[in-house]
Design an enzyme around this catalytic site. Structure first.
Site, PDB file in Angstrom:
ATOM      1  N   LYS A 181     -13.566  16.109  -7.404  1.00  0.00           N
ATOM      2  CA  LYS A 181     -12.800  16.401  -8.616  1.00  0.00           C
ATOM      3  C   LYS A 181     -12.352  15.069  -9.216  1.00  0.00           C
ATOM      4  O   LYS A 181     -11.409  14.442  -8.728  1.00  0.00           O
ATOM      5  CB  LYS A 181     -11.604  17.291  -8.276  1.00  0.00           C
ATOM      6  CG  LYS A 181     -10.922  17.918  -9.495  1.00  0.00           C
ATOM      7  CD  LYS A 181      -9.911  16.971 -10.079  1.00  0.00           C
ATOM      8  CE  LYS A 181      -9.234  17.553 -11.315  1.00  0.00           C
ATOM      9  NZ  LYS A 181      -8.472  16.512 -12.054  1.00  0.00           N
ATOM     10  N   GLU A 256      -4.202   7.824  -0.335  1.00  0.00           N
ATOM     11  CA  GLU A 256      -3.986   6.444  -0.758  1.00  0.00           C
ATOM     12  C   GLU A 256      -3.174   6.495  -2.032  1.00  0.00           C
ATOM     13  O   GLU A 256      -3.644   6.973  -3.054  1.00  0.00           O
ATOM     14  CB  GLU A 256      -5.331   5.730  -0.962  1.00  0.00           C
ATOM     15  CG  GLU A 256      -5.181   4.214  -1.038  1.00  0.00           C
ATOM     16  CD  GLU A 256      -4.961   3.724  -2.449  1.00  0.00           C
ATOM     17  OE1 GLU A 256      -3.775   3.502  -2.802  1.00  0.00           O
ATOM     18  OE2 GLU A 256      -5.939   3.570  -3.181  1.00  0.00           O
ATOM     19  N   CYS A 289      -4.065  -0.350  -7.846  1.00  0.00           N
ATOM     20  CA  CYS A 289      -3.064   0.058  -6.863  1.00  0.00           C
ATOM     21  C   CYS A 289      -2.650  -1.085  -5.954  1.00  0.00           C
ATOM     22  O   CYS A 289      -1.511  -1.149  -5.491  1.00  0.00           O
ATOM     23  CB  CYS A 289      -3.585   1.232  -6.033  1.00  0.00           C
ATOM     24  SG  CYS A 289      -5.116   0.880  -5.140  1.00  0.00           S
ATOM     25  N   GLU A 384       6.355   1.866  -8.966  1.00  0.00           N
ATOM     26  CA  GLU A 384       5.041   1.416  -9.438  1.00  0.00           C
ATOM     27  C   GLU A 384       4.899   1.664 -10.938  1.00  0.00           C
ATOM     28  O   GLU A 384       5.026   2.795 -11.409  1.00  0.00           O
ATOM     29  CB  GLU A 384       3.941   2.159  -8.681  1.00  0.00           C
ATOM     30  CG  GLU A 384       2.554   1.661  -9.002  1.00  0.00           C
ATOM     31  CD  GLU A 384       1.483   2.348  -8.164  1.00  0.00           C
ATOM     32  OE1 GLU A 384       0.586   1.653  -7.669  1.00  0.00           O
ATOM     33  OE2 GLU A 384       1.548   3.579  -8.018  1.00  0.00           O
TER      34      GLU A 384
END
Length: 487
Positions: A181, A256, A289, A384
């Site tokens: 997906k 992750e 990331c 973040e």
């Protein structure tokens, strides 16, 4: 050209799902818009629980035969997929640049070759994965990696095809079937991959691709009782939802989840190298990331470091990612741009000082930004941003540097710049991170473990670690007693 095909940079892309070896349309669609120029790239099939169920059913039906396929044949087919990626490398590069705004030169020279390498590496690793026997008081232990079953792989928009194949390749190599997906902001190269895999001879149902929005199709995938593994790369809030959805079936997860990584610059470091490492964090418009977005600089060199950083950052070219001279492209989506700007505005309102940047450009770009005078507990330091925004803090001692570096809820990566190998050993031993780079950044080998600590994730992938996750690892212990025949 059919109504279900769109043309992107001269490349025809089917906008339907790929389920059980066939293209499948949905009743609804969603619009895919390019961050490069705002052009509509296509109307993409918008999957629902029905398409999710069909994809899992196709993966389940294909699993027994694929799991029983000899290792050598699975490896051959994965190499054939890699061949197809290499033949269509230019098509994949131009489509992905149009879809997510990352640099075309990076896609051509690094990202798409890495996509092919992902398949080749795990195909080869499969063949060298040992079934070594060992002895326990005269009993033989035989360890094997058994395919687990259908896997749901949910991937992000910042490096769509590379991160998808980082999951798809080991899952298929292990003998599993896959439902992929892709992110709704960058779905196109996953569709191209489905076609490449079919042309390579991958059996129907072994790889399935479904598109759509998270809650509309994602929940149905992650809660499905026939799914045996779920791997997700993305945000912490989405991971919590996936974990809750998977809990009823105790489906194993690999997560992750990004980070808030530090770059520690000590006074004994090569400052030019340290500055280059810091400026490199603006790569892909900061939508990485692993990016070391928190610059922690020893106070005795902070002024000189900042001067050199500003000078070096001023040479960055921000603009059209298709231009060879461009260093930083657009933000992937207007919503992401608004999110980034919100972080910066709140930080400035709370007292942060803008050294460079601090504003959007032309509605698609966010200027490379550096903020100072930020408190350790400030939102801009702790959360973040996922954009080209760095903060700079100073420290006086090695102890303080480590304390600041570890003082977030994340633990994905860290970078250390120092000229002292003993200091490097001391500091890296104390950093909470899945990956630590010393005097370098973003050097990754597929045979090394990758993953995060704390809220940066669960589990490790890469090399044998990937097979540990995508397989049911089994130990068979046999006694020499009781044999009735010796045939």
């Amino acid at each position: 050209m059919s109504e279900h095909t769109t043309t992107v940079a001269g490349v025809a892309v089917d906008t339907r799902h790929w389920i059980g070896g066939e293209r499948v349309a949905s009743a609804g669609t969603f619009t895919d818009v390019s961050p490069v120029d705002g052009a509509v790239l296509g109307e993409i099939a918008r999957g629902t629980a029905a398409e999710a169920a069909a994809a899992v059913a196709a993966a389940k039906a294909a699993f027994p035969a694929w799991a029983a396929t000899p290792r050598e044949e699975r490896a051959r087919l994965l190499h054939a997929v890699a061949d197809g990626v290499e033949r269509r490398l230019e098509e994949l590069a131009v489509v992905e640049t149009a879809d997510n705004g990352a640099l075309l030169r990076s896609h051509r020279r690094g990202v798409m070759p890495r996509v092919a390498h992902n398949f080749r590496f795990f195909a080869d690793w499969l063949l060298r994965l040992g079934h070594e026997d060992f002895d326990t008081r005269g009993h033989t232990n035989h360890v094997s990696w058994d395919p687990a079953g259908p896997c749901v792989l949910i991937t992000p928009w910042n490096a769509p095809l590379m991160l998808a194949t980082w999951k798809v390749a080991p899952a298929l190599a292990a003998g599993n079937t896959v439902v992929l997906k892709p992110a709704e902001w960058s779905p196109l190269t996953a569709s191209l991959l489905a076609g490449i895999a079919a042309e390579a001879g991958l059996p129907a149902g072994v790889l399935n691709v479904v598109q759509g929005y998270g809650s509309e199709i994602g929940d149905a995938l992650t809660s499905h009782p026939d799914v045996r593994r779920i791997s997700f790369t993305g945000s912490v809030p989405t991971a919590r939802r996936i974990a809750a959805s998977a809990a009823a079936n105790l489906t194993p997860l690999s997560l992750e989840l990004g980070g808030k990584s530090p770059l520690l610059v000590f006074a004994d470091a090569d400052l030019d190298l340290a500055v280059d490492l810091a400026v490199e964090q603006y790569d892909n418009a900061g939508q990485v990331c692993l990016a070391a977005t928190r610059l922690l600089v020893e106070e005795t060199v902070a002024e000189e470091f900042t001067r050199r950083f500003v000078e070096r950052a001023a040479r960055l070219v921000q603009g059209d990612p298709r231009d060879e001279a461009t260093d930083i492209g657009p933000t992937v989506h207007p919503r992401q741009l608004e999110k980034i700007d919100g972080f910066v505005r709140r930080a400035v309102a709370a007292g942060a000082r803008t050294v460079i940047g601090g504003r959007p450009r032309d509605g698609r770009y966010y200027a490379p930004t550096l903020l100072t005078d930020v408190a350790q507990d400030a939102e801009i330091v702790q959360e973040e941003v996922f954009g080209p925004v760095l903060t700079l803090q100073t420290f006086g001692t090695e102890e303080e540097a480590v304390r600041l570096a570890n003082d977030t809820r994340f633990g994905l990566a860290a970078t250390v710049a120092t000229g002292d190998p003993e200091r490097a050993r001391r500091v890296t031993a104390r950093l909470v991170a899945g990956t630590v780079w010393v005097n370098c950044f973003f050097v990754r080998d597929l045979q090394a473990p990758f993953g995060g600590s704390r809220h940066s994730g669960v589990g490790r992938e890469g090399g044998t670690w990937s097979f540990d996750f995508y397989c049911d690892v089994k130990n068979t212990v046999t006694s020499p007693k009781g044999w009735t025949s010796h045939g």
